[in-house]
Scaffold this motif. Sequence first.
Motif, PDB file in Angstrom:
ATOM      1  N   ALA A 136       5.883  20.581  -1.457  1.00 32.05           N
ATOM      2  CA  ALA A 136       7.146  19.848  -1.626  1.00 32.05           C
ATOM      3  C   ALA A 136       7.693  19.009  -0.349  1.00 32.05           C
ATOM      4  CB  ALA A 136       8.323  21.120  -1.577  1.00 32.05           C
ATOM      5  N   GLY A 137       6.852  19.220   0.770  1.00 34.03           N
ATOM      6  CA  GLY A 137       7.066  18.157   1.872  1.00 34.03           C
ATOM      7  C   GLY A 137       6.415  16.778   1.874  1.00 34.03           C
ATOM      8  N   LEU A 138       5.646  16.992   0.857  1.00 33.10           N
ATOM      9  CA  LEU A 138       4.625  15.546   0.555  1.00 33.10           C
ATOM     10  C   LEU A 138       5.559  14.496  -0.337  1.00 33.10           C
ATOM     11  CD1 LEU A 138       1.152  17.049  -0.714  1.00 33.10           C
ATOM     12  CD2 LEU A 138       1.765  15.756   1.781  1.00 33.10           C
ATOM     13  N   THR A 139       5.533  13.300   0.237  1.00 33.33           N
ATOM     14  CA  THR A 139       6.200  12.092  -0.242  1.00 33.33           C
ATOM     15  C   THR A 139       5.525  11.002  -0.062  1.00 33.33           C
ATOM     16  OG1 THR A 139       7.401  11.734   1.882  1.00 33.33           O
ATOM     17  CG2 THR A 139       8.626  13.125   0.082  1.00 33.33           C
ATOM     18  N   VAL A 140       5.628  10.052  -1.092  1.00 33.73           N
ATOM     19  CA  VAL A 140       4.819   8.790  -0.916  1.00 33.73           C
ATOM     20  C   VAL A 140       5.761   7.727  -0.773  1.00 33.73           C
ATOM     21  CG1 VAL A 140       3.473   7.240  -2.353  1.00 33.73           C
ATOM     22  CG2 VAL A 140       3.426   9.714  -3.073  1.00 33.73           C
ATOM     23  N   MET A 186       0.819  -1.184  -0.078  1.00 32.36           N
ATOM     24  CA  MET A 186      -0.065  -0.113  -0.040  1.00 32.36           C
ATOM     25  C   MET A 186       1.085   1.262  -0.019  1.00 32.36           C
ATOM     26  SD  MET A 186      -1.141   0.452   3.881  1.00 32.36           S
ATOM     27  CE  MET A 186      -1.294   2.187   3.764  1.00 32.36           C
ATOM     28  N   ARG A 187       0.254   2.364  -0.625  1.00 32.19           N
ATOM     29  CA  ARG A 187       0.883   3.644  -0.579  1.00 32.19           C
ATOM     30  C   ARG A 187       0.184   4.671   0.415  1.00 32.19           C
ATOM     31  NH1 ARG A 187       0.417   4.997  -6.641  1.00 32.19           N
ATOM     32  NH2 ARG A 187      -1.641   4.253  -6.293  1.00 32.19           N
ATOM     33  N   SER A 188       1.144   5.386   0.957  1.00 35.14           N
ATOM     34  CA  SER A 188       0.561   6.673   1.663  1.00 35.14           C
ATOM     35  C   SER A 188       1.418   7.791   1.658  1.00 35.14           C
ATOM     36  CB  SER A 188       0.858   6.267   3.143  1.00 35.14           C
ATOM     37  OG  SER A 188       0.066   5.140   3.701  1.00 35.14           O
ATOM     38  N   TYR A 189       0.819   9.008   1.608  1.00 31.59           N
ATOM     39  CA  TYR A 189       1.405  10.309   1.513  1.00 31.59           C
ATOM     40  C   TYR A 189       2.001  10.453   2.934  1.00 31.59           C
ATOM     41  CZ  TYR A 189       0.643  11.384  -3.387  1.00 31.59           C
ATOM     42  OH  TYR A 189       0.360  11.536  -4.878  1.00 31.59           O
ATOM     43  N   HIS A 190       2.987  11.271   2.989  1.00 29.91           N
ATOM     44  CA  HIS A 190       3.591  11.800   4.375  1.00 29.91           C
ATOM     45  C   HIS A 190       3.874  13.324   4.122  1.00 29.91           C
ATOM     46  CE1 HIS A 190       3.876   7.849   6.736  1.00 29.91           C
ATOM     47  NE2 HIS A 190       3.723   7.305   5.451  1.00 29.91           N
ATOM     48  N   LEU A 191       3.645  14.070   5.166  1.00 24.63           N
ATOM     49  CA  LEU A 191       4.137  15.550   5.181  1.00 24.63           C
ATOM     50  C   LEU A 191       5.305  15.664   6.252  1.00 24.63           C
ATOM     51  CD1 LEU A 191       3.689  18.200   4.560  1.00 24.63           C
ATOM     52  CD2 LEU A 191       2.030  18.659   6.357  1.00 24.63           C
ATOM     53  N   SER A 192       6.522  15.963   5.688  1.00 22.87           N
ATOM     54  CA  SER A 192       7.776  15.875   6.382  1.00 22.87           C
ATOM     55  C   SER A 192       7.442  16.720   7.895  1.00 22.87           C
ATOM     56  CB  SER A 192       8.792  16.484   5.780  1.00 22.87           C
ATOM     57  OG  SER A 192       8.598  17.577   5.200  1.00 22.87           O
TER      58      SER A 192
END
Length: 336
Positions: free
Chosen positions: A14-18, A1-7
């Motif tokens: 730009a702080g969003l990563t999968v 599964m994939r989730s977005y994370h905010l640093s």
Amino acid sequence: MRSYHLSYSGAGPAGLTVREHDIPTPGPGQALVAVRATSLSFRELMVLDGTYVLPVKPDVVPVSDGAGDVVAVGPGVDRVRVGDRVAATLFPSWQDGPFAAEHIPQRGGSLDGMLTEYALADADSLVTVPAHLTYAEAATLPCVAVTAWNALTGDGAAVRPGDTVVVQGSGGVSLFALRFAKALGARVIATTSSPARAARLRELGADDVVDYTTTPDWAGEVRALTEGRGADRVVDVAGLLHESVRAIALAGTIACVGFTGRTAPPLDPQALFASGATLRSLAVGSRAQFTAMNAFIETHGLRPVIDRVFPFEQAAEAYRHYAGASPFGKVVIHHS
């Protein structure tokens, strides 16, 4: 599964990563939800830019609002079943009654949110969504719709037929408040910034629309439209409380639900006292209010207004669109 994370809160898009994770297994009292859609609100922009008023943990899975299917439940769960179409409350522990300090933990802030393919949730924080709504439509409900419902009904003196309600602009709370107020039998006066938006607000049921770019004294215009009496209720999303006090009828209610205007002149306590108005600030609503609202939506066949839908892979673009395009209605991220 994939989730977005905010640093971290304040990192911006730009702080969003999968990231990829194992699909979790629900424990006692929990349910696993396959998230089909999420939606953005002004709250999510505040989380992104570091101005949200409640705690946001580092590396949080963002976004409070989402809808999907229950795909597994843990021991002791009887409130939801596998296959139920559900949405999650923003404040998971707030079941009913007034808001309290113990309810401050919130999804997409101090707790992981819904911008993920699978979300673990306390089963008691889930509500079944109206059967006629799509996942995209259901995903718009948890924050702004519940806020609008609370603003109109949550003070023990709900809007009644014949009341006059003022809603400000064409954001999520205001559009839901317009639809709910009309279904409750109220007259609705909406404010907006353009003729095109005024036309759309009338299509949605607004009885009168005040364009504050051509009529800056919108509060005075509300009084003129009500023959000097003023509105019974103002749903204030901008934080312009000094103007709402000018627009309110004697002993009316001002529901303060946000501050999208960022800055505003100070409120004159003498003017507030002279109005006899109740000034009520509120934070979304409880699970009980969410379920009551869903029943109302189903009874009246109401549907949310959606501006645009983005695929899961374009979540950052969805944020940018929401922040920069002045959308009319909700911005949704579709997960599958």
